[in-house]
Scaffold this motif. Sequence first.
Motif, PDB file in Angstrom:
ATOM      1  N   ALA A 153       0.217  -1.369  -0.267  1.00  0.00           N
ATOM      2  CA  ALA A 153       0.348   0.296   0.144  1.00  0.00           C
ATOM      3  C   ALA A 153       1.220   1.615   0.012  1.00  0.00           C
ATOM      4  O   ALA A 153       2.120   0.857   0.434  1.00  0.00           O
ATOM      5  CB  ALA A 153      -0.802  -0.241   0.894  1.00  0.00           C
ATOM      6  N   THR A 154       0.251   2.024  -0.652  1.00  0.00           N
ATOM      7  CA  THR A 154       1.503   3.377  -0.705  1.00  0.00           C
ATOM      8  C   THR A 154      -0.036   4.357  -0.159  1.00  0.00           C
ATOM      9  O   THR A 154       0.653   5.999   0.326  1.00  0.00           O
ATOM     10  CB  THR A 154       1.530   4.276  -2.959  1.00  0.00           C
ATOM     11  OG1 THR A 154       0.145   4.244  -2.658  1.00  0.00           O
ATOM     12  CG2 THR A 154       2.049   3.116  -3.239  1.00  0.00           C
ATOM     13  N   ASN A 155      -0.775   4.400  -0.112  1.00  0.00           N
ATOM     14  CA  ASN A 155      -1.996   5.352   0.351  1.00  0.00           C
ATOM     15  C   ASN A 155      -3.615   4.862   1.310  1.00  0.00           C
ATOM     16  O   ASN A 155      -3.349   4.192   1.094  1.00  0.00           O
ATOM     17  CB  ASN A 155      -2.959   6.055  -0.165  1.00  0.00           C
ATOM     18  CG  ASN A 155      -1.523   6.699  -1.774  1.00  0.00           C
ATOM     19  OD1 ASN A 155      -0.572   6.255  -2.333  1.00  0.00           O
ATOM     20  ND2 ASN A 155      -1.468   8.280  -1.500  1.00  0.00           N
ATOM     21  N   THR A 156      -3.276   5.812   2.345  1.00  0.00           N
ATOM     22  CA  THR A 156      -4.673   5.014   3.185  1.00  0.00           C
ATOM     23  C   THR A 156      -5.749   6.335   4.028  1.00  0.00           C
ATOM     24  O   THR A 156      -4.420   7.211   3.456  1.00  0.00           O
ATOM     25  CB  THR A 156      -4.268   3.750   4.020  1.00  0.00           C
ATOM     26  OG1 THR A 156      -5.477   3.640   4.806  1.00  0.00           O
ATOM     27  CG2 THR A 156      -3.046   4.262   5.365  1.00  0.00           C
TER      28      THR A 156
ATOM     29  N   ASP B  53       6.397  -4.676   6.923  1.00  0.00           N
ATOM     30  CA  ASP B  53       6.838  -3.662   6.304  1.00  0.00           C
ATOM     31  C   ASP B  53       6.037  -2.750   5.859  1.00  0.00           C
ATOM     32  O   ASP B  53       5.173  -3.547   5.217  1.00  0.00           O
ATOM     33  CB  ASP B  53       7.445  -4.507   5.418  1.00  0.00           C
ATOM     34  CG  ASP B  53       8.379  -4.106   3.868  1.00  0.00           C
ATOM     35  OD1 ASP B  53       8.410  -2.653   4.419  1.00  0.00           O
ATOM     36  OD2 ASP B  53       8.851  -4.631   3.572  1.00  0.00           O
ATOM     37  N   LEU B  54       6.382  -1.105   6.393  1.00  0.00           N
ATOM     38  CA  LEU B  54       5.244  -1.101   5.539  1.00  0.00           C
ATOM     39  C   LEU B  54       6.475   0.462   4.914  1.00  0.00           C
ATOM     40  O   LEU B  54       5.807   1.326   4.335  1.00  0.00           O
ATOM     41  CB  LEU B  54       4.814   0.043   7.162  1.00  0.00           C
ATOM     42  CG  LEU B  54       3.504  -0.923   7.619  1.00  0.00           C
ATOM     43  CD1 LEU B  54       3.345   0.300   9.085  1.00  0.00           C
ATOM     44  CD2 LEU B  54       2.852  -1.740   7.285  1.00  0.00           C
ATOM     45  N   SER B  55       6.952  -0.147   4.088  1.00  0.00           N
ATOM     46  CA  SER B  55       8.067   0.454   3.574  1.00  0.00           C
ATOM     47  C   SER B  55       7.371   1.660   2.337  1.00  0.00           C
ATOM     48  O   SER B  55       7.672   2.065   1.789  1.00  0.00           O
ATOM     49  CB  SER B  55       9.566   0.449   3.373  1.00  0.00           C
ATOM     50  OG  SER B  55       8.687  -1.117   2.538  1.00  0.00           O
ATOM     51  N   SER B  56       6.240   0.600   1.967  1.00  0.00           N
ATOM     52  CA  SER B  56       5.501   1.050   0.542  1.00  0.00           C
ATOM     53  C   SER B  56       4.990   2.257   0.740  1.00  0.00           C
ATOM     54  O   SER B  56       4.785   3.104   0.108  1.00  0.00           O
ATOM     55  CB  SER B  56       5.034   0.410  -0.079  1.00  0.00           C
ATOM     56  OG  SER B  56       4.093  -0.476   0.529  1.00  0.00           O
ATOM     57  N   PHE B  57       4.528   2.815   2.244  1.00  0.00           N
ATOM     58  CA  PHE B  57       3.570   3.458   2.692  1.00  0.00           C
ATOM     59  C   PHE B  57       4.416   5.366   1.853  1.00  0.00           C
ATOM     60  O   PHE B  57       5.601   5.773   2.027  1.00  0.00           O
ATOM     61  CB  PHE B  57       3.054   4.072   3.403  1.00  0.00           C
ATOM     62  CG  PHE B  57       2.107   3.786   3.818  1.00  0.00           C
ATOM     63  CD1 PHE B  57       0.641   3.559   3.744  1.00  0.00           C
ATOM     64  CD2 PHE B  57       2.374   1.928   3.629  1.00  0.00           C
ATOM     65  CE1 PHE B  57      -0.332   3.166   4.052  1.00  0.00           C
ATOM     66  CE2 PHE B  57       1.041   1.511   4.543  1.00  0.00           C
ATOM     67  CZ  PHE B  57      -0.345   1.936   4.199  1.00  0.00           C
ATOM     68  N   VAL B  58       3.739   6.073   0.907  1.00  0.00           N
ATOM     69  CA  VAL B  58       4.163   7.354   0.134  1.00  0.00           C
ATOM     70  C   VAL B  58       3.361   8.828   1.178  1.00  0.00           C
ATOM     71  O   VAL B  58       4.008   9.661   1.868  1.00  0.00           O
ATOM     72  CB  VAL B  58       3.273   7.172  -0.929  1.00  0.00           C
ATOM     73  CG1 VAL B  58       3.867   9.287  -1.406  1.00  0.00           C
ATOM     74  CG2 VAL B  58       4.780   6.433  -1.706  1.00  0.00           C
ATOM     75  N   MET B  59       2.013   8.997   1.616  1.00  0.00           N
ATOM     76  CA  MET B  59       1.222   9.052   2.243  1.00  0.00           C
ATOM     77  C   MET B  59      -0.125   8.445   3.049  1.00  0.00           C
ATOM     78  O   MET B  59      -0.766   7.168   2.409  1.00  0.00           O
ATOM     79  CB  MET B  59       0.882  10.321   1.437  1.00  0.00           C
ATOM     80  CG  MET B  59       0.523  11.912   1.871  1.00  0.00           C
ATOM     81  SD  MET B  59       1.478  12.802   3.068  1.00  0.00           S
ATOM     82  CE  MET B  59       2.799  13.154   1.709  1.00  0.00           C
ATOM     83  N   LYS B  60      -0.451   9.152   4.111  1.00  0.00           N
ATOM     84  CA  LYS B  60      -1.346   8.421   4.793  1.00  0.00           C
ATOM     85  C   LYS B  60      -1.972  10.163   5.273  1.00  0.00           C
ATOM     86  O   LYS B  60      -1.542  11.053   5.307  1.00  0.00           O
ATOM     87  CB  LYS B  60      -0.992   7.563   6.468  1.00  0.00           C
ATOM     88  CG  LYS B  60       0.001   7.007   6.255  1.00  0.00           C
ATOM     89  CD  LYS B  60       0.459   6.503   7.338  1.00  0.00           C
ATOM     90  CE  LYS B  60       1.523   7.253   8.147  1.00  0.00           C
ATOM     91  NZ  LYS B  60       2.874   7.351   7.202  1.00  0.00           N
TER      92      LYS B  60
END
Length: 510
Positions: free
Chosen positions: A251-254, A274-281
């Motif tokens: 996931a990249t966004n939530t 592993d949440l390293s894919s997140f760009v923005m929350k």
Amino acid sequence: MTSIEMLDGDFATLPDLVRAHAAERPDAVAAADPLRRLSWSELDQLADRIAARLQQDGFTKGERTAIAGLNSVEQMAVILGTLRAGGVAGLVTNSATGEQMAAMIADTGARHLFLDSAAKASLAGQSIAARDLIAMDGSDAGAPLADWIAPKGTRPASVDIEPGDGFNIIYSSGTTGTPKGIVHSHAMRWQHIQRGAPAYGPDAVTILSTPLYSNTTMASFMPTVGSGGQVVLMKKFDARGFLELAERERATNTMLVPVQYRRIMALDDFDRFDLSSFVMKYCTSAPFPAALKADVLKRWPGGLVEIYGMTEGGAAFILEAHQFPDKLHTVGKPAPGHIAKVIDEDGKELPQGSVGEVVGRSPAMMTGYNNRPDATKAMHWYDGEGHLFYRHGDIGRIDEDGFLTLMDRAKDMIISGGFNIFPSDLEAILIADERVVEAAVVGMPSEEWGETPVAFVVLKDGADPESVRADCNAKVGKTQRISAITVVEELPRSPIGKVLKRELRDAYAG
């Protein structure tokens, strides 16, 4: 025209953007839920078949559908199909009581009700105003969607959609009378797409665990779909399940509400995911404590953005928490093109730095409350130049940097788990109980929900308060239930008879 050209233009509709994505990236995943994945081509064709069948039933531009159910790719397709047929999607609050849901369905004026087995169970025993019931999950709630839709390859007649045409109706919570339906236009939703698209894009994978009937969800749903990203829908949120899904889907966004962030961050094994894919929350819908923001920033990769605003529109405030760690006590600055002021009790504008009621205006404002012109008018405030602002009903102060600090809610609204609860609705039910002499409901801090309703009651001799609470809770939606009840000899009142709720809060906290 390509989707990029459309996003750079002055106006585009969501169904047209979906069509463009299907042409450019037909096999890319557009939407997923626990049971099914749809490519852009499949989603586009499903929306076509739904729109075509609606039109075959005589559905005309501006007509409404009613949609009630748990998150699913089928529900997403029904929303898009309604829009492609020129209609307005009436999004029914699935967590409400059956009586409330039936009132919302009637308020839409819809002939078609799209539902699932969960909605059917909630509506048991209610009189349904809609004529045609279609089961999105293929259950016995209605005609199975797969059998009801038009044959494969069918395309609907083209409908010319203008910016001011209706997009959806979202309902405020309410336990008495007709719930207020908030009507949004395509122009308003276009603002949400265009403003948010740069933070998403074709590579975005957005997990949405809040329901599609909520404007909270739409704040991320619209720019994800509009910019060609993938939507991953959870039917029911749980903290560990969310993290497992986010890790698996990269996931990249939530978009989450504060109580969800609190539950996720409280997990003992949070750091193993592993949440390293997140760009923005993103976060919205309820007070977001500064300490919780700081914890998310410290331990969860990617940026964090808080959005403060109303479903009705007005001014939206944006806090890029990762950019302004010294402003975590605020809800940010007005979004580009949004204007906010504060006014006193007499409606006079106050200078910057003063504490007063927040009012705002922007290109993203509701058309009005459905069938409620008086309620719509009560939202209005005009500045000295005659510009329309919406009253937010919140008390706050805008500092010298333009950041808003919220102080209190003028209307005593309670926000529990991201859902709005109006004390007056609960008070009306309590007072209708013959065992209750007087009642007042206030919001108290809750570790689990952010806030929770607490009732103060004056009872007749011999009445059992817990029985009163249980009977009240049986008449409201699960998000509105009173968590505690306190018996008092009398309610504190001002000289003019107004209940002093702050004194009740202080006494309970003490």
